[in-house]
Design a protein around this motif. Structure first.
Motif, PDB file in Angstrom:
ATOM      1  N   ASP A 133      -5.974  -1.073  -5.163  1.00  0.00           N
ATOM      2  CA  ASP A 133      -6.409  -2.318  -3.561  1.00  0.00           C
ATOM      3  C   ASP A 133      -5.991  -3.298  -4.135  1.00  0.00           C
ATOM      4  OD1 ASP A 133      -6.563  -1.922  -1.158  1.00  0.00           O
ATOM      5  OD2 ASP A 133      -8.339  -1.982  -1.225  1.00  0.00           O
ATOM      6  N   ALA A 134      -6.660  -3.399  -5.521  1.00  0.00           N
ATOM      7  CA  ALA A 134      -6.398  -4.847  -5.841  1.00  0.00           C
ATOM      8  C   ALA A 134      -5.044  -5.595  -6.176  1.00  0.00           C
ATOM      9  CB  ALA A 134      -7.237  -4.495  -7.033  1.00  0.00           C
ATOM     10  N   GLU A 153      -7.530   5.111   2.260  1.00  0.00           N
ATOM     11  CA  GLU A 153      -7.959   4.174   1.429  1.00  0.00           C
ATOM     12  C   GLU A 153      -7.480   4.555   0.100  1.00  0.00           C
ATOM     13  OE1 GLU A 153      -9.209   2.042   2.435  1.00  0.00           O
ATOM     14  OE2 GLU A 153      -9.598   2.198   4.090  1.00  0.00           O
ATOM     15  N   ARG A 165       0.743  -0.891   0.039  1.00  0.00           N
ATOM     16  CA  ARG A 165       0.360  -0.019  -0.253  1.00  0.00           C
ATOM     17  C   ARG A 165       1.124   1.051   0.010  1.00  0.00           C
ATOM     18  NH1 ARG A 165      -4.935   1.085   1.751  1.00  0.00           N
ATOM     19  NH2 ARG A 165      -3.841   1.911   3.607  1.00  0.00           N
ATOM     20  N   PRO A 190      -7.655   4.242  -3.716  1.00  0.00           N
ATOM     21  CA  PRO A 190      -8.399   3.677  -5.198  1.00  0.00           C
ATOM     22  C   PRO A 190      -8.931   2.055  -6.070  1.00  0.00           C
ATOM     23  CG  PRO A 190      -6.987   5.249  -6.220  1.00  0.00           C
ATOM     24  CD  PRO A 190      -6.383   4.703  -4.588  1.00  0.00           C
ATOM     25  N   ASP A 191      -9.963   1.570  -5.786  1.00  0.00           N
ATOM     26  CA  ASP A 191     -10.069   0.155  -5.796  1.00  0.00           C
ATOM     27  C   ASP A 191      -9.075  -0.330  -6.598  1.00  0.00           C
ATOM     28  OD1 ASP A 191     -11.619   0.340  -4.328  1.00  0.00           O
ATOM     29  OD2 ASP A 191     -13.738   0.201  -5.305  1.00  0.00           O
ATOM     30  N   SER A 192      -9.253  -0.161  -7.566  1.00  0.00           N
ATOM     31  CA  SER A 192      -8.029   0.043  -9.003  1.00  0.00           C
ATOM     32  C   SER A 192      -6.732  -0.354  -8.532  1.00  0.00           C
ATOM     33  CB  SER A 192      -7.979   0.164 -10.460  1.00  0.00           C
ATOM     34  OG  SER A 192      -7.309   1.899  -9.630  1.00  0.00           O
TER      35      SER A 192
END
Length: 151
Positions: free
Chosen positions: A138-139, A132, A116, A134-136
């Motif tokens: 985080d994956a 957090e 991260r 972004p989802d892209s």
């Protein structure tokens, strides 16, 4: 109160202080290492290996597990990593006495979210402001963390 009855409390206090100091020192070192990971230049795992060694060695302290559980105020990646490492080696110590295995377990726990920090740095995201990714991104954290562990 006799001096005999005050010794166990004093010893427990000392063990607790040592465990809390170890936790606080480890968090400071891991935070600094995660900040270094956010920069493009390569970083050595040396500091994290030393923290893992200290955590594995300190797990014999009876207050170690309690200090890890009580250390829940800081919720950043470094603090969670240290807390996870403390709890993991404390639990594993019941079954595994190998210092090398305990050090590796502690290092693995410290590195879980290291990706991260690396990805946030590459995307110019300040994780102290934006908790957090972004989802892209985080994956990609597990793969980025694994890459850091083998470098």
């Amino acid at each position: 109160m006799s001096s005999e009855s005050s010794r166990p409390a004093s010893r427990a206090s000392t063990e607790g202080s040592v465990a809390v100091e170890l936790y606080a020192s480890a968090v400071a070192i891991v935070r600094a290492h995660f900040r270094a990971l956010a920069r493009p230049e390569a970083t050595s795992l040396g500091p994290l290996e030393r923290v893992a060694h200290a955590l594995a060695s300190g797990s014999a302290n009876p207050a170690f597990g309690i200090a890890g559980v009580l250390a829940t105020t800081a919720r950043d990646d470094a603090a969670r990593g240290v807390q996870s490492a403390m709890l993991a080696v404390c639990a594993a110590r019941r079954q595994q006495r190998s210092p090398r295995a305990l050090r590796r377990l502690a290092l693995a726990a410290l590195l879980v979210d290291a990706g991260r920090a690396r990805l946030a740095g590459e995307a110019s995201i300040d994780l102290e402001v934006f908790r957090e990714l972004p989802d892209s991104l985080d994956a990609l954290v597990p793969a980025a963390s694994a890459t850091i562990g083998v470098l």
